[in-house]
Motif scaffolding. Structure first.
Motif, PDB file in Angstrom:
ATOM      1  N   LEU A 162       0.820  -1.214   0.000  1.00 47.18           N
ATOM      2  CA  LEU A 162       0.000   0.000   0.000  1.00 47.18           C
ATOM      3  C   LEU A 162       0.853   1.263   0.000  1.00 47.18           C
ATOM      4  O   LEU A 162       0.471   2.280  -0.583  1.00 47.18           O
ATOM      5  N   ALA A 163       2.007   1.187   0.673  1.00 46.76           N
ATOM      6  CA  ALA A 163       2.847   2.378   0.803  1.00 46.76           C
ATOM      7  C   ALA A 163       3.320   2.899  -0.545  1.00 46.76           C
ATOM      8  O   ALA A 163       3.629   4.089  -0.689  1.00 46.76           O
ATOM      9  N   GLN A 164       3.368   2.020  -1.553  1.00 50.52           N
ATOM     10  CA  GLN A 164       3.811   2.437  -2.881  1.00 50.52           C
ATOM     11  C   GLN A 164       2.713   3.165  -3.655  1.00 50.52           C
ATOM     12  O   GLN A 164       2.985   3.852  -4.633  1.00 50.52           O
ATOM     13  N   ARG A 165       1.445   2.980  -3.215  1.00 49.50           N
ATOM     14  CA  ARG A 165       0.325   3.509  -3.998  1.00 49.50           C
ATOM     15  C   ARG A 165      -0.727   4.098  -3.052  1.00 49.50           C
ATOM     16  O   ARG A 165      -1.896   3.730  -3.087  1.00 49.50           O
ATOM     17  N   THR A 166      -0.297   5.003  -2.213  1.00 50.97           N
ATOM     18  CA  THR A 166      -1.176   5.570  -1.193  1.00 50.97           C
ATOM     19  C   THR A 166      -1.643   6.967  -1.587  1.00 50.97           C
ATOM     20  O   THR A 166      -0.844   7.795  -2.021  1.00 50.97           O
ATOM     21  N   THR A 185      -7.878   7.044  -8.051  1.00 46.50           N
ATOM     22  CA  THR A 185      -6.739   6.301  -8.591  1.00 46.50           C
ATOM     23  C   THR A 185      -7.164   5.059  -9.364  1.00 46.50           C
ATOM     24  O   THR A 185      -6.329   4.376  -9.964  1.00 46.50           O
ATOM     25  N   LEU A 186      -8.464   4.725  -9.345  1.00 51.54           N
ATOM     26  CA  LEU A 186      -8.924   3.509 -10.007  1.00 51.54           C
ATOM     27  C   LEU A 186      -8.810   3.612 -11.529  1.00 51.54           C
ATOM     28  O   LEU A 186      -8.986   4.685 -12.111  1.00 51.54           O
ATOM     29  N   ALA A 187      -8.532   2.461 -12.150  1.00 54.68           N
ATOM     30  CA  ALA A 187      -8.475   2.402 -13.610  1.00 54.68           C
ATOM     31  C   ALA A 187      -9.817   2.814 -14.192  1.00 54.68           C
ATOM     32  O   ALA A 187     -10.854   2.237 -13.858  1.00 54.68           O
ATOM     33  N   ARG A 188      -9.831   3.803 -15.055  1.00 55.49           N
ATOM     34  CA  ARG A 188     -11.089   4.374 -15.542  1.00 55.49           C
ATOM     35  C   ARG A 188     -11.747   3.509 -16.604  1.00 55.49           C
ATOM     36  O   ARG A 188     -12.951   3.560 -16.804  1.00 55.49           O
ATOM     37  N   ALA A 242      -5.509  -6.571 -14.612  1.00 52.98           N
ATOM     38  CA  ALA A 242      -4.110  -6.549 -14.213  1.00 52.98           C
ATOM     39  C   ALA A 242      -3.209  -6.584 -15.441  1.00 52.98           C
ATOM     40  O   ALA A 242      -3.440  -7.311 -16.387  1.00 52.98           O
ATOM     41  N   GLY A 243      -2.173  -5.759 -15.378  1.00 55.88           N
ATOM     42  CA  GLY A 243      -1.190  -5.765 -16.449  1.00 55.88           C
ATOM     43  C   GLY A 243      -1.573  -4.919 -17.639  1.00 55.88           C
ATOM     44  O   GLY A 243      -0.818  -4.838 -18.601  1.00 55.88           O
ATOM     45  N   ARG A 244      -2.751  -4.292 -17.622  1.00 54.50           N
ATOM     46  CA  ARG A 244      -3.163  -3.467 -18.755  1.00 54.50           C
ATOM     47  C   ARG A 244      -3.546  -2.081 -18.267  1.00 54.50           C
ATOM     48  O   ARG A 244      -3.749  -1.846 -17.094  1.00 54.50           O
ATOM     49  N   GLY A 245      -3.705  -1.153 -19.221  1.00 57.42           N
ATOM     50  CA  GLY A 245      -4.138   0.185 -18.866  1.00 57.42           C
ATOM     51  C   GLY A 245      -3.003   1.011 -18.275  1.00 57.42           C
ATOM     52  O   GLY A 245      -1.835   0.655 -18.325  1.00 57.42           O
ATOM     53  N   ASP A 246      -3.355   2.158 -17.757  1.00 57.45           N
ATOM     54  CA  ASP A 246      -2.400   3.097 -17.190  1.00 57.45           C
ATOM     55  C   ASP A 246      -1.751   2.490 -15.946  1.00 57.45           C
ATOM     56  O   ASP A 246      -2.434   2.217 -14.958  1.00 57.45           O
ATOM     57  N   PRO A 247      -0.422   2.285 -15.942  1.00 61.02           N
ATOM     58  CA  PRO A 247       0.232   1.662 -14.785  1.00 61.02           C
ATOM     59  C   PRO A 247       0.188   2.519 -13.529  1.00 61.02           C
ATOM     60  O   PRO A 247       0.471   2.030 -12.435  1.00 61.02           O
ATOM     61  N   ARG A 248      -0.176   3.779 -13.666  1.00 60.89           N
ATOM     62  CA  ARG A 248      -0.283   4.629 -12.482  1.00 60.89           C
ATOM     63  C   ARG A 248      -1.605   4.424 -11.754  1.00 60.89           C
ATOM     64  O   ARG A 248      -1.781   4.907 -10.637  1.00 60.89           O
ATOM     65  N   ARG A 249      -2.517   3.715 -12.387  1.00 62.66           N
ATOM     66  CA  ARG A 249      -3.835   3.526 -11.792  1.00 62.66           C
ATOM     67  C   ARG A 249      -3.969   2.137 -11.175  1.00 62.66           C
ATOM     68  O   ARG A 249      -3.295   1.190 -11.577  1.00 62.66           O
ATOM     69  N   ASN A 250      -4.843   2.035 -10.188  1.00 65.98           N
ATOM     70  CA  ASN A 250      -5.018   0.790  -9.442  1.00 65.98           C
ATOM     71  C   ASN A 250      -6.187  -0.032  -9.979  1.00 65.98           C
ATOM     72  O   ASN A 250      -7.179   0.513 -10.456  1.00 65.98           O
ATOM     73  N   GLN A 251      -6.059  -1.356  -9.836  1.00 65.66           N
ATOM     74  CA  GLN A 251      -7.196  -2.238 -10.107  1.00 65.66           C
ATOM     75  C   GLN A 251      -7.927  -2.625  -8.831  1.00 65.66           C
ATOM     76  O   GLN A 251      -9.039  -3.138  -8.872  1.00 65.66           O
ATOM     77  N   ALA A 252      -7.296  -2.416  -7.678  1.00 66.43           N
ATOM     78  CA  ALA A 252      -7.913  -2.787  -6.397  1.00 66.43           C
ATOM     79  C   ALA A 252      -7.614  -1.703  -5.373  1.00 66.43           C
ATOM     80  O   ALA A 252      -6.507  -1.155  -5.350  1.00 66.43           O
ATOM     81  N   VAL A 253      -8.600  -1.399  -4.533  1.00 68.39           N
ATOM     82  CA  VAL A 253      -8.412  -0.419  -3.464  1.00 68.39           C
ATOM     83  C   VAL A 253      -9.194  -0.859  -2.224  1.00 68.39           C
ATOM     84  O   VAL A 253     -10.228  -1.510  -2.327  1.00 68.39           O
TER      85      VAL A 253
END
Length: 595
Positions: free
Chosen positions: A229-233, A243-246, A251-262
């Motif tokens: 979590l500390a890497q993506r807080t 931050t969710l993937a729009r 996993a492995g696709r889309g903008d790597p700056r965005r999260n698939q799980a929160v």
């Protein structure tokens, strides 16, 4: 003929179209315009709060300022507006509730510091903030009168990522869910900062408890999740949703700056999903060992200073929030009603589906100790620590601890320190001193292990952690040794500030079971003056001073620690040292991170 026409049933066709009729029509038009102007002005006044009530309420209304968690504030504001429109009264006077949204962690910090509030009622999203507000030495009194809503904390995933974990058919414990979500870098997991988010902190604590129940090392499980979590807080719950993937990418696709799980509350997932219209929203995993609840306590702030009218108005509004229409308002925003079964339709909109245990019993609320340990560990992981630990080795440390099976204060202290050491990572830097009187020539103190990174190798194929473990275990009281507290404190603080490491949480930890007993030492006043001179806000080194046992001078250690921007504590049982150290790291560490 329309409802608002003014017929003259006795007029002839001629008189209906003559000058008198025209005059009457002008009168009607002017009167109508006046009515519209007055009505429009009243609407503007009402919307601006200048004219909240009719004449019957305007002069007698009781004003009540209320601060609520941002997720809850819109629904509470709707109830307050309805109360004004319906002229709801308390003891014959209308109530005028004004609602402001404010982050709970900010309110808790302000109340804990004793800052005078500008509100009478506070509704945070969790009781843990109420506990946090009460921890300050000069905290503003708050009292919980009830709970107005609830929302379980779960793990929310975009659809492809949820499918990869077997949603909705597969269920997980918190420990299993954390392991699955952190197994690889392919699934990007985020959360709000647990120091600022009750949902994230409850999840972190739940992982540790879950792992312990399964026979695993709970601290390791929670630490693994915390590292991920500390890497993506994000700072807050509202920001982590952003931050969710729009595009719903897996996993492995889309903008790597965005999260698939929160980590998210059910209500936040509901708000996200309902705001997306027909687009596929989030899916929720509800751990089968129970989801902790955000419980939205309704608290009265500094009740002893409220007038009788305002105090009763506050309780009247709490009653109103529990009435059926208010519960429906809260339900339309995705909240559950405390103590009642979940609304199936609302929960499904939030992302639930069978056999996910969304309607089952919720998890037991983590204890204050569990929350402190989780947050202390989080602080350490987010910002590696550099600590010098200074332990009292005076003769009084040989005294037995009641109920400890004959073990001495030193024995119990060592055991607690070793448990605390296990919470630190290889990146953390820790050293050890002990002190009594004339322990090293004329000096009351000695350095046993220099402060260094726990993962660093030392002689004999060992690490700094191994060396410290052995040194903690070898600590012994000095027969007839007195407590040379003041000279030791000054020397240790000088070294800690001189060896300050940027980018780390630097602190000095001092443990003592007595008052200063060295007649040749500096005075307490001189010590505090010199500590204040050494303290540098640009390079903060707060002191964590812990007075252990009934003979310790708790007031002195608190005053000494405050001179450095730190905190002082007193414990009756040395076994509490581990929890206090982690609590102190959480408390003063957050202040250090702000610099």
């Amino acid at each position: 003929m329309g409802r608002h026409s003014l017929p003259d049933e006795h007029a002839t066709e001629g008189t209906r179209g003559g000058p008198a009729a025209a005059g009457r029509r002008r009168t009607v038009v002017v009167a109508t315009l006046l009515v519209l102007v007055v009505a429009g002005g009243a609407a503007v006044a009402a919307s601006s709060g200048l004219l909240s009530f009719g004449d019957a309420c305007r002069d007698s209304a009781v004003r009540l300022d209320l601060v609520a968690s941002p997720d809850l504030a819109p629904a509470v504001r709707s109830v307050a507006e309805r109360a004004r429109a319906d002229k709801v009264t308390s003891d014959g006077s209308c109530i005028d509730v004004r609602v402001t949204a404010r982050e709970p962690y900010k309110v808790a910090a302000a109340l804990g510091a004793g800052r005078e509030p500008d509100f009478a009622v506070w509704i945070p999203d969790s009781a843990l903030w109420v506990d946090r507000a009460k921890e300050g030495g000069e905290s503003v009194p708050v009292a919980t009168a009830g709970h107005v809503a609830a929302s379980p904390v779960a793990l929310a995933l975009v659809a492809p990522a949820a499918k990869s974990l077997g949603w909705p058919s597969r269920t997980y414990t918190w420990a299993e869910l954390a392991a699955a979500a952190t197994r690889s870098d392919a699934l990007r997991l985020g959360a709000a900062d647990p120091a600022r988010s009750a949902a994230a902190l409850l999840a972190l604590s739940s992982v540790g408890r879950s792992a312990a129940h399964e026979g695993a090392d709970g601290g390791t499980g929670a630490a693994t999740l915390a590292k991920a979590l500390a890497q993506r807080t994000a700072d807050t719950d509202a920001q982590v949703v952003e931050t969710l993937a729009r595009d719903g990418s897996g996993a492995g696709r889309g903008d790597p700056r965005r999260n698939q799980a929160v980590v998210l509350s059910e209500q936040a997932a509901y708000a996200y999903n309902t705001g997306r219209g027909a687009k596929r929203g989030l899916d929720l995993f509800y751990p089968k060992d129970g989801a902790p609840l955000l419980d939205y306590p309704y608290t009265i702030v500094r009740e002893n200073r409220l007038s009788t009218d305002r105090s009763r108005a506050a309780m009247r509004f709490l009653t109103l929030l529990g009435e059926p229409e208010s519960r429906r308002t809260l339900g339309r925003s995705g909240f559950r009603t405390p103590g009642e079964a979940a609304d199936e339709a609302a929960v499904k909109k939030a992302g639930a589906a069978s056999p996910q245990p969304y309607a089952g019993s919720t998890a037991e609320t983590p204890s204050a100790k569990e929350l402190q340990e989780a947050l202390g560990m989080w602080t350490i992981i987010v910002q590696s620590a550099r600590l010098t630990t200074v332990v009292d080795a005076s003769g009084s440390m040989a005294a037995p601890v009641p109920g400890a099976g004959g073990r001495s204060r030193m024995d119990v202290t060592k055991a607690s320190l070793l448990r605390a050491l296990a919470q630190f990572t290889p990146e953390d830097e820790i050293g050890l001193w002990d002190f009594a009187t004339r322990l090293d020539g004329s000096r009351d103190y000695r350095e046993l292990v220099p402060t260094a990174r726990l993962g660093d190798p030392v002689e004999g194929g060992r690490t700094q952690r191994d060396r410290l473990t052995a040194a903690f275990g070898a600590l012994q009281p000095v027969p007839d040794g007195a407590t040379g507290l003041y000279d030791t404190t000054l020397a240790a603080y000088k070294q800690a500030t001189a060896s300050y490491r940027p980018g780390r949480f630097n602190a000095l930890v001092i443990l003592t079971d007595g008052a200063n007993e060295d007649p040749g030492s500096i005075s307490r006043g001189e010590l505090i003056t010199r500590l204040r001179r050494l303290a540098d806000p640009a390079k903060p080194v707060p002191m964590i001073a812990i007075a252990v046992g009934p003979d310790a001078d708790g007031e002195s250690v608190r005053e000494i620690a405050r001179a450095t921007g730190g905190a002082g504590y007193q414990v009756t049982d040395p076994a509490e040292i581990q929890a206090v150290i982690l609590k102190a790291i959480m408390t003063v560490g957050q202040g250090s991170r702000a610099n």
